[in-house]
Structure formats: C-alpha cells, structure tokens
Design a protein around this motif. Sequence first.
Motif, PDB file in Angstrom:
ATOM      1  N   VAL A  67      22.873  47.595  17.668  1.00 39.44           N
ATOM      2  CA  VAL A  67      24.182  48.260  17.714  1.00 39.44           C
ATOM      3  C   VAL A  67      24.218  49.282  18.849  1.00 39.44           C
ATOM      4  CG1 VAL A  67      25.762  49.800  16.478  1.00 39.44           C
ATOM      5  CG2 VAL A  67      24.681  47.898  15.268  1.00 39.44           C
ATOM      6  N   ASP A  68      23.180  50.078  18.968  1.00 39.00           N
ATOM      7  CA  ASP A  68      23.118  51.094  20.024  1.00 39.00           C
ATOM      8  C   ASP A  68      23.103  50.431  21.404  1.00 39.00           C
ATOM      9  OD1 ASP A  68      22.994  52.891  17.953  1.00 39.00           O
ATOM     10  OD2 ASP A  68      20.863  53.350  18.206  1.00 39.00           O
ATOM     11  N   TYR A  69      22.386  49.312  21.504  1.00 39.91           N
ATOM     12  CA  TYR A  69      22.308  48.601  22.784  1.00 39.91           C
ATOM     13  C   TYR A  69      23.673  48.041  23.177  1.00 39.91           C
ATOM     14  CZ  TYR A  69      21.168  45.046  26.247  1.00 39.91           C
ATOM     15  OH  TYR A  69      21.137  44.284  27.395  1.00 39.91           O
ATOM     16  N   ARG A  70      24.332  47.356  22.229  1.00 40.20           N
ATOM     17  CA  ARG A  70      25.627  46.749  22.577  1.00 40.20           C
ATOM     18  C   ARG A  70      26.658  47.830  22.889  1.00 40.20           C
ATOM     19  NH1 ARG A  70      29.358  45.110  18.416  1.00 40.20           N
ATOM     20  NH2 ARG A  70      29.363  42.987  19.241  1.00 40.20           N
ATOM     21  N   LEU A  97      23.468  43.118   7.671  1.00 36.21           N
ATOM     22  CA  LEU A  97      24.899  43.295   7.399  1.00 36.21           C
ATOM     23  C   LEU A  97      25.213  44.725   6.966  1.00 36.21           C
ATOM     24  CD1 LEU A  97      25.772  39.949   5.579  1.00 36.21           C
ATOM     25  CD2 LEU A  97      26.424  40.633   7.883  1.00 36.21           C
ATOM     26  N   GLU A  98      24.327  45.305   6.177  1.00 32.10           N
ATOM     27  CA  GLU A  98      24.544  46.688   5.745  1.00 32.10           C
ATOM     28  C   GLU A  98      24.608  47.639   6.944  1.00 32.10           C
ATOM     29  OE1 GLU A  98      21.342  47.340   3.049  1.00 32.10           O
ATOM     30  OE2 GLU A  98      22.350  46.380   1.353  1.00 32.10           O
ATOM     31  N   VAL A  99      23.755  47.404   7.923  1.00 31.74           N
ATOM     32  CA  VAL A  99      23.749  48.258   9.107  1.00 31.74           C
ATOM     33  C   VAL A  99      24.954  47.965   9.996  1.00 31.74           C
ATOM     34  CG1 VAL A  99      22.468  48.895  11.189  1.00 31.74           C
ATOM     35  CG2 VAL A  99      21.242  48.488   9.048  1.00 31.74           C
ATOM     36  N   LEU A 100      25.267  46.695  10.187  1.00 32.66           N
ATOM     37  CA  LEU A 100      26.402  46.335  11.038  1.00 32.66           C
ATOM     38  C   LEU A 100      27.711  46.873  10.474  1.00 32.66           C
ATOM     39  CD1 LEU A 100      25.303  42.682  11.840  1.00 32.66           C
ATOM     40  CD2 LEU A 100      25.346  44.586  13.468  1.00 32.66           C
ATOM     41  N   VAL A 101      27.903  46.704   9.179  1.00 35.26           N
ATOM     42  CA  VAL A 101      29.118  47.227   8.542  1.00 35.26           C
ATOM     43  C   VAL A 101      29.121  48.752   8.580  1.00 35.26           C
ATOM     44  CG1 VAL A 101      30.376  47.392   6.356  1.00 35.26           C
ATOM     45  CG2 VAL A 101      29.465  45.188   7.112  1.00 35.26           C
ATOM     46  N   ALA A 180      14.104  50.736  18.157  1.00 38.93           N
ATOM     47  CA  ALA A 180      13.815  50.464  16.752  1.00 38.93           C
ATOM     48  C   ALA A 180      12.593  51.235  16.276  1.00 38.93           C
ATOM     49  CB  ALA A 180      13.617  48.957  16.544  1.00 38.93           C
ATOM     50  N   ASN A 181      11.558  51.276  17.091  1.00 31.48           N
ATOM     51  CA  ASN A 181      10.354  52.009  16.698  1.00 31.48           C
ATOM     52  C   ASN A 181      10.611  53.512  16.632  1.00 31.48           C
ATOM     53  OD1 ASN A 181       8.456  49.856  16.315  1.00 31.48           O
ATOM     54  ND2 ASN A 181       8.457  49.544  18.533  1.00 31.48           N
ATOM     55  N   GLU A 182      11.479  54.024  17.510  1.00 31.50           N
ATOM     56  CA  GLU A 182      11.869  55.436  17.417  1.00 31.50           C
ATOM     57  C   GLU A 182      12.566  55.711  16.087  1.00 31.50           C
ATOM     58  OE1 GLU A 182      14.430  56.378  20.635  1.00 31.50           O
ATOM     59  OE2 GLU A 182      12.879  56.232  22.178  1.00 31.50           O
ATOM     60  N   LEU A 183      13.433  54.799  15.681  1.00 32.92           N
ATOM     61  CA  LEU A 183      14.176  54.983  14.425  1.00 32.92           C
ATOM     62  C   LEU A 183      13.239  54.938  13.216  1.00 32.92           C
ATOM     63  CD1 LEU A 183      17.224  52.749  15.363  1.00 32.92           C
ATOM     64  CD2 LEU A 183      17.325  55.210  14.916  1.00 32.92           C
ATOM     65  N   ILE A 184      12.239  54.069  13.260  1.00 30.32           N
ATOM     66  CA  ILE A 184      11.255  54.008  12.171  1.00 30.32           C
ATOM     67  C   ILE A 184      10.445  55.307  12.132  1.00 30.32           C
ATOM     68  CG2 ILE A 184       9.165  52.858  11.353  1.00 30.32           C
ATOM     69  CD1 ILE A 184      10.369  50.223  12.405  1.00 30.32           C
ATOM     70  N   LYS A 189      16.575  58.088   9.701  1.00 29.91           N
ATOM     71  CA  LYS A 189      17.656  59.053   9.469  1.00 29.91           C
ATOM     72  C   LYS A 189      18.863  58.791  10.363  1.00 29.91           C
ATOM     73  CE  LYS A 189      15.670  62.654  12.509  1.00 29.91           C
ATOM     74  NZ  LYS A 189      16.664  62.518  13.563  1.00 29.91           N
ATOM     75  N   ASP A 190      18.671  58.106  11.495  1.00 32.23           N
ATOM     76  CA  ASP A 190      19.787  57.810  12.394  1.00 32.23           C
ATOM     77  C   ASP A 190      20.322  56.390  12.212  1.00 32.23           C
ATOM     78  OD1 ASP A 190      19.833  60.338  13.581  1.00 32.23           O
ATOM     79  OD2 ASP A 190      18.252  59.785  15.007  1.00 32.23           O
TER      80      ASP A 190
END
Length: 542
Positions: A67-70, A97-101, A180-184, A189-190
């Motif tokens: 999502v952040d990339y697009r 889907l949970e993240v996309l929505v 993705a690894n930063e988010l993990i 939290k982001d």
Amino acid sequence: MTDRAGTPATPSDLIDVGELIRAYHERRPDPSIPEQRVVFGTSGHRGSSLNTAFNEWHIAATTQAIVDYRTAQGIAGPLFIGADTHALSAPAMTTALEVLVGNDVDVMVDEFGDYVPTPAVSHAILAWNNDPSHRGGSQTADGIVVTPSHNPPADGGFKYNPPHGGPADTDATTWIAGRANELIEGGLKDVKMSEPSAVDTYDYRGMYVEDLQNVIDFDAIKRSGIRIGADPLGGASVGYWGAIRDRYGLDLTVVNPKVDPTWSFMTLDWDGKIRMDPSSPSAMASVVEHRADYDILTGNDADADRHGIVTPDAGLMNPNHYLAVAIEYLYGHRSGWREDAAIGKTLVSSSMIDRVAASLGRRLWEVPVGFKWFVPGLVDGSVAFGGEESAGASFLRMDGTVWTTDKDGILLALLASEIRAVTGKSPSELYAELVAEHGDPAYQRIDAAASGAQKAALAKLDGDAISADELAGEPITAKLSKAPGNDAAIGGVKVVSENAWFAARPSGTEDVYKIYAESFLGEEHLKKVQAEAKKIVDAAIS
C-alpha cells in the motif's frame, strides 16, 4: 533422488492443516533472525508458518508495505487480488484484505469466491489498464497473488504485480521487503487493518476464458475432435478447465477436479516431497499413467503459471523441448505478429531455441533468469514469446498485442492442443523433427557445494575473470556475466562453446550453486562439461 520418487503419497507425508493454520496466526517472527524476515525472491515472499517464515505478521506488514509503495508511485486504481489452493493462502488472503480495506484501497476479489490463477490476475490488471476509459491520471491498477506456486503444501507465498501486470522488479520488491521488515520491527503499529465487510468483485474466470479466443485457435481444436485431458494438480485452474471446455465445445476431460490442501493424491517428487511441479516426471507420474487415454494431456501447478505437456508417444515432455516446438509453431502460424518480434528466452534455457530462432530468421533475446525481464517486450510487441526452462511462458495475442505479462500455464497447455489439431502431430513428434534438423542436445542441472562467501563471489563474478579458454575440448566463444539480450547482470556466469555451454548461479536458499549445462555432442560430453564447469567456477571464486 529418493527411491520413493514417483510413488503415491502416504499419510505420513501429509501436512496437518490445523497445525499449519494455528502457526500462521500464533507465531510471531523475530526480525533479528534472517530466516524469519520478509524476503522477496524471483516470485515473491515464500515460506512455511511452521518455521515462522510465513505468518500473519509477515502478510500484514507486506500488504501495508505494498500500500505504501503504490501510494508513493501514484497508483490509485483498483488492486486485483487472487489466491491459490494452498492451505495458507486463505488466511493470508484474509489478512491482506483486512489491511487493504483498512487503507481504503479499492480491492477486487473473485466474484464467485473461486481460486484465481496467476495469469488471470495478470490478465485482469492489463484489461483494466488497457481500457481507454481508465487511462490517464492515477487510476492504474495493480495486483497481488497469494501463492507459493509449485512449492510443497506447508508453504505459503505472496507476490506483487505492478501496473504492467507482471512480476515486480527488484527495485520494487527490495523496497517492499525493507518496509515490511521495518513494520514488523515496529510491532505493526503503523499497519492499518479493518474488517473486510464489503469489497468489490471481478469475474476473473469469465473474463479470462472469454478472451482466450483471441490468443488460441479454438475452432481448429474443435474441428479436429482431439481428446484433451487437463489435470489442475489440485490447483487454482480447477474451475477454469471446465469453463474452457463448455465455452468452446471441446472434448476435454478435467482429469482430477479434486482440491485437497494436503495434496494426498500426488506422487512424490524427486526428493520425496509433495510438490506440484508439472515439469517433474516424479510429481507427474500418476498423470502420465493416463497418457494413452488422450491425444494431449496437460498439467498445471498450484497457481497455473507453469505447464506440463504429456503426449501418447513420449509421455511427459522436457520443458525445453516443448518451448522449442512452441516457438517454431507460433512464429509460423501468427501472421499478426510483428515481423521483427524477437524470441525471448532465459540464458539457462536450451540452445535448441537458439537454433530454431536462427532457422526462422528471428532475433533471439536472451535475458537473465526471471520472467520479469520479458515484460517490456511483451507489452510493446517487440518480443512475441517469452519462456523459461522451468516450464513458464507466455506469448502475444493473434493480433500481436499483449496477453499476459506473467507466466501462463493454461495458455501453454492449450497451445499443445492447437499444435496437435493444426499439424496432426504431437509436440513430441515435432520435437523429434527439430532434433533431426538441429541435433539432439543433452541438458541437466546439478548442484555444487559453496560457502556463503563463495556464493557472494559468484553472484558478482565478471566473465573476464575466467581464465579457461577451452570447455570440454572446444574453444570457448563467450564468457558472460551480463545477458546478451538486455545487458542485465545474470548474478553468475555463462560460458559458451560451439556445441556446449554451462551457466552457474548461486542458490538463494542452500549452500550450493547451480550448474546448468547442455551439450549437442551427447551425454558423455555433457558430463565433461559439468566436471569442467565446476573446476572453472571453483577456481574463479576460491
């Protein structure tokens, strides 16, 4: 090779689906452990929940990163998403889907809740982006395919296809994996998540099947009356083959319509694992048993981006052999293709393709391993066919415009029936004619031990660093570290003589490097090529 290769799976070979799903939800990756980080290979992030390599946190973080990339790329159109039949694909699809929505992305799921093959997602992305009403501005579409392809039942996979419809390039996947690894590391939290109560739908199967008439000659197949068998191998193409039969009135049998996340009906691959590889004689053993029942019998892997071709006279065809036959047939039967359209092959594919290209008077476009390299040429029509030795390929519509920019195993399987219908000969019979004209190459891939440091050295090796001037008795004519077609680094080397070649590339998952080798002078000469290849490479990386 294990002595159980090609034998039916037993209960002890099967995964515990419940344990796999529980591990997906319960285990948390430790980003300080390399094996538990998000890593994109040539076909996305893959791994098993049981070793904490493919879990809910991985998919939530990776989807948010996409999502952040697009967003950074200005991509604001719909995101087409589909999943295959692996047990981990359904929970991963739900997480995505949970993240996309949660991020207000307009996401397109299958209208009928069906499994979605990789080529159907690529087709959907291109159909949207090539629609004149969708052009301009930022309303371009992209996609996600939830699949580990032909990998064993315990694995999951997740790959991103940008607006060109094909596999994402290294720049994109490196950025996505890093984010993705930063988010993990940040405990998610982001990551924004929301219950996917309402999403848009798309008829992937209907749109794909209806459009196939613009790339395959179904009239010829129907007129011939040939008997066709199609085995989805328990994968995402299971609903597509029946739809193709009904839409085009073919004598086609879906050989095994069963979907079982344990794949209990499979025969074991060369190493004793269940693997849905339609190019493997061991994995396809139970399919090949039915070869006398059909004029053409085919198989696909779990996401249908690979093909296996079985004929009554020869059994399962070597993928390199079929690619050569497909190329010769297509470039002689597609008058709508550009006269200067090149033939695309990866540098580890058979040199039989080189000889076929020369006989056709067509330019050969040789690129590194990875289907992504064919995308630009397929999009603009300058490359009409792109194929890999691992049984993945796609080609243009009859009018010379793009069909898919990802591998399409359904398409290549259907082409085998068209070839049989139009020529009256099986693809294996046509390959025998190519051998009579061009010679009979012996081809094999083997592994050689290598440390991490040696693999790193091989990946950066310059062809000029190789001191040898002969290969198995023949003068060396080329030492390549960049692909001739696009000058891209091959992540290894390829050494060529008049009648033989070898290529060496480091494995991304094991302490070995891969040696691909071929000789037109027979099996004994091939063994000499392999032995000298190991000496040449070891000397260069030690």
